[in-house]
Design a protein around this motif. Structure first.
Motif, short mmCIF file in Angstrom:
data_model
loop_
_atom_site.label_atom_id
_atom_site.label_comp_id
_atom_site.label_asym_id
_atom_site.label_seq_id
_atom_site.Cartn_x
_atom_site.Cartn_y
_atom_site.Cartn_z
N SER A 220 49.78 51.30 0.07
CA SER A 220 51.00 51.71 0.79
C SER A 220 52.21 50.84 0.44
O SER A 220 53.33 51.16 0.83
CB SER A 220 50.75 51.67 2.30
OG SER A 220 50.46 50.35 2.70
N PRO A 223 55.91 52.16 -4.31
CA PRO A 223 56.93 53.18 -4.04
C PRO A 223 56.36 54.60 -4.14
O PRO A 223 55.37 54.83 -4.84
CB PRO A 223 57.98 52.94 -5.13
CG PRO A 223 57.37 52.00 -6.11
CD PRO A 223 56.19 51.35 -5.48
N ARG A 224 56.96 55.52 -3.40
CA ARG A 224 56.57 56.92 -3.45
C ARG A 224 56.61 57.43 -4.88
O ARG A 224 57.50 57.08 -5.64
CB ARG A 224 57.56 57.74 -2.62
CG ARG A 224 56.89 58.60 -1.60
CD ARG A 224 57.91 59.16 -0.60
NE ARG A 224 57.45 58.96 0.77
CZ ARG A 224 56.40 59.59 1.31
NH1 ARG A 224 55.69 60.45 0.60
NH2 ARG A 224 56.04 59.37 2.56
N GLY A 225 55.65 58.25 -5.24
CA GLY A 225 55.65 58.83 -6.58
C GLY A 225 54.90 57.98 -7.61
O GLY A 225 54.78 58.38 -8.76
N THR A 226 54.40 56.81 -7.18
CA THR A 226 53.61 55.98 -8.10
C THR A 226 52.39 56.76 -8.56
O THR A 226 51.76 57.46 -7.76
CB THR A 226 53.15 54.68 -7.40
OG1 THR A 226 54.29 53.98 -6.94
CG2 THR A 226 52.35 53.80 -8.34
N TRP A 244 46.25 61.70 3.15
CA TRP A 244 46.41 60.40 2.46
C TRP A 244 45.87 60.46 1.04
O TRP A 244 46.43 59.88 0.11
CB TRP A 244 45.67 59.32 3.27
CG TRP A 244 45.70 57.95 2.64
CD1 TRP A 244 46.66 57.00 2.80
CD2 TRP A 244 44.73 57.40 1.75
NE1 TRP A 244 46.34 55.88 2.07
CE2 TRP A 244 45.16 56.10 1.41
CE3 TRP A 244 43.53 57.86 1.20
CZ2 TRP A 244 44.45 55.26 0.56
CZ3 TRP A 244 42.81 57.04 0.34
CH2 TRP A 244 43.27 55.75 0.03
N GLN A 247 47.93 61.77 -2.62
CA GLN A 247 48.77 60.97 -3.53
C GLN A 247 47.96 60.45 -4.73
O GLN A 247 48.54 59.95 -5.69
CB GLN A 247 49.40 59.81 -2.78
CG GLN A 247 48.37 58.86 -2.18
CD GLN A 247 48.97 57.84 -1.24
OE1 GLN A 247 49.96 57.19 -1.56
NE2 GLN A 247 48.37 57.69 -0.06
#
Ligand SMILES: [Zn+2]
Ligand SMILES: [Zn+2]
Length: 364
Positions: A220, A223-226, A244, A247
């Motif tokens: 968590s 960063p988003r999109g990793t 969850w 991703q």
């Protein structure tokens, strides 16, 4: 029953001569705790006593306000008319068998235990006794574990294959104990290792307790999109097939559990892979441990107790089942009973949260 040194009451295993409970399931005055899994270490007792190496984990599980005392392995304590000592159980960090002696009569309560090597905790130590109270989570002859070498070579091969295919490897395991054991055994040169918060917080407690672990990154914190392709992600079983998990796509999900020894269970849960590994004894280890104690009397708690009791009786021992409220090893994402698979009787209920704690630990 009252003549027995340790017997069950509605609050848990009780030793009247010492006036203490071992792993009580209801709040009591004095609780001796074998280890910090939630079916053995419960909230609300006035005083807790555990082995020193597990004190930080117990604190983490039952809260900052709890009154917890700890004692070194093998140190003898006098509790009323009894002498009590803790001995390594090899299950998770700080896990203990409790030896209780009264006027020369010795009882040992195993808690959960295993004989296999585990670099994240002290090895199981056989303790001689007259009466041995043992668990039987995997007390069926079909349950035999492979060696650590075989296990980790399988896990590493699966991770490498996923990496070649551009996938994330999601390894589902108990957040307390199993996750750290797996982390310590995998080949860290394959790629980075990310953790679900429930696993990471326990990794931190292990590190604070002096157990070295490979470097991990809390998922968590990224960063988003990793992209996680090629990485290994350690998460508790209840994270499986949740939002969850999305991703991590494309992902290969594997569950590391003793129940994976029974092939149909993995198929039915549509897991890509199952690694049969447990922090409980397999069938040969249970028999070996019973033998090593030299006990004439064996009382069998959670698991396949009737089957183990019958087998031990046939070996000439005084064996009997002892009913407790401890739970067996969690069986992934469903509460279905693995015993149904085998047509056997499993007295232990299968609660999803039994060994990875409360639901809040799996929400991230
Ligand atoms: Zn346990
Ligand atoms: Zn247990």
């Amino acid at each position: 029953m009252a003549s027995r040194l340790i017997y069950t009451t509605d609050k848990g295993l009780y030793c009247e001569k010492g006036d203490f409970y071992i792993d009580p399931w209801r709040p009591v005055e004095r609780a001796i705790v074998t280890h910090a899994h939630s079916d053995h270490a419960r909230w609300g007792s006035r005083q807790y006593l555990c082995a020193e190496p597990g004190a930080k984990i117990l604190r983490h599980r039952i809260g900052a306000d709890a009154q917890i005392e700890s004692v070194a392995y093998a140190k003898k304590l006098t509790l009323n008319d009894t002498t009590v000592s803790f001995h390594p159980a090899g299950h998770i960090l700080g896990s203990s068998q409790i030896r209780v002696e009264h006027k020369g009569e010795v009882w040992v309560v195993s808690g959960d235990y295993k004989l296999d090597a585990d670099p994240t905790c002290e090895p199981y130590e056989p303790v001689k006794c007259h009466t041995f109270i043992t668990e039987s989570t995997f007390g069926l002859p079909i349950y035999t574990w492979q060696t650590n070498e075989e296990l980790f070579s399988d896990i590493n091969a699966w991770w490498e294959k996923n990496k070649r295919e551009g996938k994330t490897s999601l390894l589902l395991a108990y957040a307390l104990g199993k996750a750290q054991r797996l982390l310590k055994g995998v080949d860290t040169s394959i790629g980075p290792i990310y953790t679900h918060g429930a696993v990471e917080s326990l990794n931190q407690v292990y590190l604070q307790s002096g157990i070295a672990l490979p470097e991990t990154i809390r998922l968590s914190s990224m960063p988003r999109g990793t992209k996680f392709a090629g990485a290994l992600v350690l998460a508790p079983p209840s994270a499986y097939a949740t939002p969850w998990q999305r991703q991590l796509n494309p992902v290969s999900a594997a569950f590391a559990s003793g129940w994976m020894r029974v092939r149909g269970i993995r198929r039915r849960r549509s897991l890509d892979k199952g690694f049969p590994v447990s922090d409980h004894c397999d069938w040969p280890s249970l028999l070996k441990a019973v033998h090593l104690t030299g006990a004439e009397n064996v009382l069998v708690t959670h698991g396949y107790s009737q089957i183990l009791v019958r087998y031990l009786q046939e070996q000439g021992l005084n064996a009997d089942a002892l009913s407790t409220q401890y739970e067996g090893e969690e069986e992934t994402t469903s509460s279905e009973n693995a015993a149904a698979e085998e047509g056997a009787t499993n007295e232990g209920s299968s609660n999803e949260d039994s060994e990875n704690g409360s639901a809040d630990e799996v929400q991230e």
